[in-house]
Design a protein around this motif. Structure first.
Motif, PDB file in Angstrom:
ATOM      1  N   ASP A  32       0.838  -1.203   0.000  1.00 16.42           N
ATOM      2  CA  ASP A  32       0.000   0.000   0.000  1.00 16.42           C
ATOM      3  C   ASP A  32       0.873   1.253   0.000  1.00 16.42           C
ATOM      4  OD1 ASP A  32      -2.392   1.435   0.016  1.00 16.42           O
ATOM      5  OD2 ASP A  32      -2.592   1.371   2.206  1.00 16.42           O
ATOM      6  N   ASP A  94       0.114   6.574   3.653  1.00 19.60           N
ATOM      7  CA  ASP A  94      -0.060   5.316   4.399  1.00 19.60           C
ATOM      8  C   ASP A  94       0.492   5.343   5.821  1.00 19.60           C
ATOM      9  OD1 ASP A  94      -1.235   2.748   4.439  1.00 19.60           O
ATOM     10  OD2 ASP A  94       0.702   1.799   4.092  1.00 19.60           O
ATOM     11  N   HIS A 120      -5.085   5.850   5.948  1.00 21.42           N
ATOM     12  CA  HIS A 120      -6.330   5.181   6.376  1.00 21.42           C
ATOM     13  C   HIS A 120      -6.176   4.520   7.745  1.00 21.42           C
ATOM     14  CE1 HIS A 120      -5.285   0.828   5.116  1.00 21.42           C
ATOM     15  NE2 HIS A 120      -4.177   1.529   5.082  1.00 21.42           N
ATOM     16  N   HIS A 121      -5.154   4.908   8.516  1.00 21.05           N
ATOM     17  CA  HIS A 121      -4.994   4.315   9.847  1.00 21.05           C
ATOM     18  C   HIS A 121      -5.888   5.018  10.867  1.00 21.05           C
ATOM     19  CE1 HIS A 121      -1.421   2.627   7.954  1.00 21.05           C
ATOM     20  NE2 HIS A 121      -1.543   1.663   8.858  1.00 21.05           N
ATOM     21  N   THR A 141      -4.793   2.920   1.682  1.00 22.18           N
ATOM     22  CA  THR A 141      -4.537   4.321   1.318  1.00 22.18           C
ATOM     23  C   THR A 141      -4.782   4.505  -0.175  1.00 22.18           C
ATOM     24  OG1 THR A 141      -2.990   4.628   3.128  1.00 22.18           O
ATOM     25  CG2 THR A 141      -2.724   6.081   1.237  1.00 22.18           C
ATOM     26  N   ASP A 171      -3.130  -4.866   0.941  1.00 21.17           N
ATOM     27  CA  ASP A 171      -3.686  -4.418   2.226  1.00 21.17           C
ATOM     28  C   ASP A 171      -4.940  -5.190   2.629  1.00 21.17           C
ATOM     29  OD1 ASP A 171      -1.799  -2.589   3.140  1.00 21.17           O
ATOM     30  OD2 ASP A 171      -3.334  -1.136   3.724  1.00 21.17           O
TER      31      ASP A 171
HETATM   32 MN    MN Z   1      -2.324   0.734   4.246  1.00 21.68          MN
END
Ligand code: MN
Ligand code: AMP
Ligand code: MN
Length: 341
Positions: A32, A94, A120-121, A141, A171
């Motif tokens: 990712d 990411d 996207h965490h 991401t 991912d």
């Molecule tokens: Mn990721």
């Protein structure tokens, strides 16, 4: 969606305002991180921008086919100084945890450079950028990058499609983890319209292991321990094993995911001591236990069902910090529907 949309708008303005971009991702980058960088670099270049990619760690060989036409640089102090001086915008992909960009992080203290984070965490959702497009509901991401490219009405070339597909595929564990949803499948289906061969991409990503890596996996798996009535699997890797098989940190990729296949397992944890005194803890949940907070409470992060943290100390010390927390979470779990009475 509204907050996300306004941040996305801010990102498009960030792109419009700047001309010379530097892109980076987290240490030990995965599909990712690399795929999102490759796609964004190609998009920005096609829009007439100057783009460089600089990461703390090298591109793992599994993803080097994505960087053949536009190589990525590995951190080197002088090069990093030059890149930070000549760029007028930094895009971090990411990760939204500043320390995860590794040796690039201290340069942010010395260089005044506008930063945009695309991630996207779920941990660190405040972001350290001037613009923060952080959307934990995205499977990867790359899903956000794909949306940004389409919002900009920019063309998706076959190269961009391949980079985005690799990121999404890796991912989501090839579309089998709990982050796989209808949007991920729609995105994959759309990317296939650009002439991708999924079988070939899969083969390119998954045919780079050394024999030593498989022997190492075998050793670690053969001494796996089951705890909590079979709901928790514990794996350990010692510095001596990394050394003997000639492996590096990124070689553990995928190892922690294998014991998910044992029936009734809820959580898998891998304690890998790459060098003496530093233990990388990788946590995975098969879907019912949220393990993300265990990592973030200790200074790490990740997602509710896939998270990690780097701890100083011995493996025994790391286990003493992590295992009681996991036992507590598992004790609070309702009996699994249907599988056990
Ligand atoms: Mn990721
Ligand atoms: P890994 O176990 O390395 O595959 O990581 C699983 C997830 O946790 C990924 O989304 C990582 O980005 C995140 N993660 C792993 N280690 C850390 C760390 N030390 N700090 C923050 N996030 C981490
Ligand atoms: Mn990643």
């Amino acid at each position: 969606m509204n907050a996300a949309s306004s941040e996305r708008r801010a990102f498009h303005e960030f792109v419009a305002r700047h001309q010379r971009f530097l892109l980076t991702t987290h240490i030990n980058p995965d599909g990712d991180g690399i795929g999102s960088e490759a796609a964004m670099a190609l998009w920005l270049e096609a829009s007439g921008k100057t783009v460089h990619v600089l990461n703390d760690s090298p591109v793992p060989s599994a993803f080097s086919f994505l960087t053949r036409t536009r190589p990525m640089d590995v951190f080197e102090p002088e090069l990093a100084e030059r890149r930070f001086s000549e760029s007028d915008g930094l895009v971090v992909l990411d990760t939204s945890n500043r320390s995860r960009i590794g040796r690039l992080s201290p340069l942010l203290d010395r260089h005044v450079i506008p930063v945009a984070v695309v991630d996207h965490h779920a941990s660190h959702t405040n972001g350290f950028g001037h613009v923060n497009v952080i959307e934990p509901e995205a499977s990867a991401t790359a899903e956000i990058v794909y949306d940004l490219i389409r919002e900009a009405a920019a063309p998706i070339t076959p190269e961009i499609a391949a980079a985005l597909y690799v990121a999404l595929m890796t991912d989501t564990g090839s579309f089998r983890y709990s982050n796989t949803d209808s949007k991920a499948h729609h995105m994959a289906a759309d990317l296939l319209r650009y002439g991708l061969d999924p079988q070939r991409i899969h083969a390119q990503v998954h045919s780079h292991a050394s024999a030593g890596r498989l022997r190492f996996f075998g050793e670690v798996l053969s001494s796996l321990a089951m705890h909590e009535d079979g709901k928790l699997v514990v794996l350990e890797a010692a510095p001596e094993q990394f050394r003997r098989h000639g492996l590096s940190g990124s070689d553990t990729e995928g190892l922690v995911d294998i014991p998910r296949t044992i029936s009734d397992v809820e959580v898998v944890v891998l304690f890998s001591e790459l060098e003496p005194g530093w233990v990388k803890v990788s946590l995975r949940s098969t879907g019912r236990v949220a393990i993300g907070q265990v990592a973030s409470r200790l200074g790490g992060g990740g997602h509710p069902h896939a998270a990690g943290v780097l701890l100083g100390g011995t493996r025994e010390q790391a286990k003493a910090k992590i295992l009681p927390e996991l036992s507590r979470l598992l004790a609070a779990l309702e009996p699994a529907g249907g599988t056990k009475a």
